[in-house]
Design an enzyme around this catalytic site. Structure first.
Site, short mmCIF file in Angstrom:
data_model
loop_
_atom_site.label_atom_id
_atom_site.label_comp_id
_atom_site.label_asym_id
_atom_site.label_seq_id
_atom_site.Cartn_x
_atom_site.Cartn_y
_atom_site.Cartn_z
N MET A 101 0.80 -1.11 0.15
CA MET A 101 0.12 0.01 -0.03
C MET A 101 0.94 1.25 -0.08
SD MET A 101 -2.62 0.22 3.14
CE MET A 101 -3.32 1.88 3.58
N GLN A 152 -7.53 10.40 13.06
CA GLN A 152 -8.79 9.76 13.03
C GLN A 152 -9.65 10.64 13.94
OE1 GLN A 152 -9.06 6.79 11.66
NE2 GLN A 152 -6.91 6.71 11.10
N TYR A 164 0.52 4.47 12.07
CA TYR A 164 0.22 4.31 10.73
C TYR A 164 -1.43 4.15 10.35
CZ TYR A 164 1.11 -0.67 11.75
OH TYR A 164 1.18 -2.09 12.09
N GLU A 165 -1.37 4.22 9.37
CA GLU A 165 -2.98 4.19 8.67
C GLU A 165 -3.90 5.22 9.24
OE1 GLU A 165 -3.39 2.21 6.54
OE2 GLU A 165 -2.12 0.57 6.92
N GLY A 166 -3.32 6.48 9.14
CA GLY A 166 -3.72 7.52 9.76
C GLY A 166 -3.41 7.94 11.20
#
Ligand SMILES: Cc1cc2nc3c(=O)[nH]c(=O)nc-3n(C[C@H](O)[C@H](O)[C@H](O)COP(=O)(O)OP(=O)(O)OC[C@H]3O[C@@H](n4cnc5c(N)ncnc54)[C@H](O)[C@@H]3O)c2cc1C
Length: 604
Positions: free
Chosen positions: A161, A448, A441-443
């Protein structure tokens, strides 16, 4: 305790007694399954985790990854486990059977994966492959599916990704990687990416990288971003591998944890020959990537619960064995026998905090997965929209709350171990190091919180949020009927009311131009909502446990378990949930010190 990874009794409780997951088998989509089959899958997941994935955890950490002559090598212990993992179809549990998956409900996939997620370094390889394959399944052309998916589903090829760049982390829209159209319909990519999980590795023969880039001439910001498939080796028409694509691994990051996961800096197209294929339509990159990111966010929440679970179970075992100090009743007697530290009130406080948080997070993530299953099997569009709407609100909470609380549980495990916990001879310090990444990670979690407050609360005119509160209030009404739990139900009811009140307060601030108030207080609100959701789920569980205790009394083999459920709920609702009162007071003060302090005021 049979294993120190997942409390299987609690897992069974959430799946069967709380969510009644076997009811999914009444729906045509899951009609080929039964409760026995679900149990069998979970038993096999446990076996794989206990016998294969957990035993390599320390070696993954110690050995780490290495880059040699442009190729990344992962810890050698991963190789056979990866084969077993993909060979057993654990990477494609919820993919449709027509394309080689098992078509299992997401709830079963998620609960199975809880067994594995404590070793996130290992899971990063099949996980990225699964995510990328799912993107191609949903957005790929028939040609792309035929070319890539078979091998990816078999685990012979991997995925990744590829978003982040030095100047585009949280601000993905600022990326500078460029794509140029070619006469044959393909593209050429040029740019530098960093922090790419599984950017390269030697577990597979090829890796298909979904890469975000901007086609020349397209607008700045997220709007102008497209997504491309960039294979490590080009694939010939007959399926054989062609030339090595024009990108290289510049380095592997040295990290504080998940050492076995290769986090790569990648340079694309230094020779102008980095082949890429468009996925979906031009400028649809963010929309497409969001599917992968939403799945990944729930996966990160799962990392939080798995880390919490392994840390909690280790701490309980240690506290039962470690002798230190005497019983409270014998404090003045130097001859008194030494007792296990689990007898000390402060250690019990830590353990109960860990237990109630771990179990509420497990319920939260399984509930979230179950909502997707309810949506996929809904009989009408209205129900489908309702369940998916609640997932929209819950996803940032699952990601941020579970990763932050998961980290705190691992940190508290170290506290239970005392000085030994700080030493690498004991396992808990690795759990904490490995878990820290989940808040980043992942925002990052601050992002969030902005998503929750800025987008999700008001989504669909606030209907998704209100539906979620409605589900919580249903439980409250039901549990209020149980005399022993009435006070807990009333506390949770107040918490749900505080959420509704806060949403209206934020909306009012927005309308009146004081939009900085919700933005500056977004993270405290997310944590507040996480606590109310946790309190609600624990109340739901206590209601079930109280009924069981009522029926079976102390003679039940499960009595200790059910009493633990009620105690955990009572502890959380009486000791943790009241923290929301402080949050409400702080947020409603509209204090904006964070914005008022001059930049120079932080430090000279
Ligand atoms: C081990 C590891 C693996 C990773 N794997 C991948 C991967 O596979 N693919 C990939 O593309 N990326 C990956 N990443 C990158 C990761 O997603 C980013 O690190 C993350 O999005 C944060 O970006 P950043 O590091 O540039 O921090 P920044 O964006 O600089 O953020 C720093 C801090 O500022 C805050 N912040 C930034 N902007 C705002 C804002 N507008 N409002 C409020 N707060 C803000 C953040 O919340 C954070 O606390 C990985 C990173 C690591 C460390």
């Amino acid at each position: 305790m049979a294993n120190l990874l997942v409390d299987e009794r609690d897992q069974q409780f959430v799946l069967n007694e709380m969510l009644e997951v076997e009811k999914l088998c009444e729906k045509p989509l899951y009609g080929d399954f039964s409760k026995d089959m679900f149990d069998m899958v979970l038993t096999e997941a446990q076996k794989l985790a206990v016998q294969q994935i957990f035993p390599i955890l320390v070696q993954c950490d110690r050995e780490g990854c290495r880059l040699e002559n442009g190729q990344v090598y992962v810890p050698s212990c991963m190789r056979s486990v990866y084969k077993l993992f993909c060979g057993g179809g654990w990477n494609t549990m919820s993919f449709p059977p027509e394309i080689g998956g098992q078509g299992l409900p997401l709830t079963i996939r998620t609960s199975s994966h809880e067994w594995f997620a404590h070793n996130f370094a290992f899971m990063s390889y099949p996980g990225t492959g699964e995510g990328a394959a799912h993107l191609i399944e949903v957005f790929g052309t028939e040609e792309q599916k035929a070319k890539y998916m078979g091998k990816m589903i078999a685990g012979e090829w991997g995925g990744s990704m590829v978003l982040t760049e030095p100047g585009a982390g949280s601000d993905v829209g600022n990326l500078s990687t460029r794509a140029t159209r070619q006469p044959d319909g393909s593209y050429r990519i040029q740019g530098n990416k960093i922090f790419i999980t599984a950017g390269d590795h030697d577990l597979v023969e090829n890796i298909v990288h979904p890469v975000l880039a901007r086609i020349e001439g397209h607008p700045a910001g997220t709007k102008g971003i497209s997504i491309f498939l960039v294979p490590k080796y080009l694939v010939n028409d007959d399926g054989s591998l062609g030339r090595r694509n024009d990108f290289e691994i510049a380095k592997i990051e040295e990290k504080m944890g998940i050492h076995g996961s290769a986090t790569c800096a990648m340079n694309f197209g230094d020779n102008g020959a980095c082949y890429a294929e468009l996925l979906g339509e031009e400028m649809e990159g963010m929309k497409i990537m969001f599917q992968l990111m939403n799945e990944a966010r729930i996966g990160v929440g799962l990392q939080g619960i798995a880390s919490a679970s392994i840390a909690y179970l280790h701490a309980v075992q240690y506290a039962r064995e470690r002798l230190q100090g005497s019983s409270l009743m014998d404090l003045k007697n130097p001859e008194a026998p030494r007792v296990p530290i689990i007898q000390h009130p402060d250690v019990r406080r830590m353990l109960l905090w860990m237990k109630s948080n771990t179990e509420s997070m497990r319920a939260m993530i399984y509930y979230c997965a179950h909502l997707f299953d309810l949506a996929h099997t809904a009989e009408n569009a209205q129900d489908r929209e309702k369940w998916l709407g609640i997932t929209e609100v819950l996803t940032p909470i699952v990601k941020a709350y579970c990763s932050d609380i998961g980290f705190r549980v691992t940190e508290l495990a170290i506290q239970v171990y005392g000085g030994y916990g700080y030493c690498s001879e004991y396992p808990v310090e690795q759990f904490m190091r490995d878990e820290k990444i989940a808040s980043l990670y992942e925002g990052a979690n601050g992002i969030q919180a902005l998503d929750l407050v800025g987008r999700k609360l008001g989504m669909h005119k606030g209907a998704h949020f209100m539906n979620f509160l409605g589900e919580m209030n249903r439980t409250v009404t039901k549990v209020k009927g149980t005399a022993a739990l009435k006070d807990l139900a009333e506390d949770v009811e107040r918490g749900v009311g505080a959420l509704a009140d806060m949403a209206m307060f934020f909306a009012k601030c927005g309308k009146e131009g004081r939009f900085l108030v919700p933005l500056a207080h977004a993270y405290p609100f997310l944590m507040m909502m996480g606590k109310v959701v946790s309190g609600w789920l624990l109340l739901w569980q206590a209601g079930i446990a109280a009924e069981k205790l009522d029926g079976d009394g102390d003679g039940s083999a499960d009595a200790a378990f059910y009493k633990g459920k009620v105690a955990g709920a009572r502890f959380f609702i009486k000791n943790v949930l009241p923290e929301i009162d402080g949050a409400v007071r702080a947020i409603k003060s509209e204090d904006l010190s964070v914005m008022e302090i001059p930049d120079g005021g932080f430090a000279a």
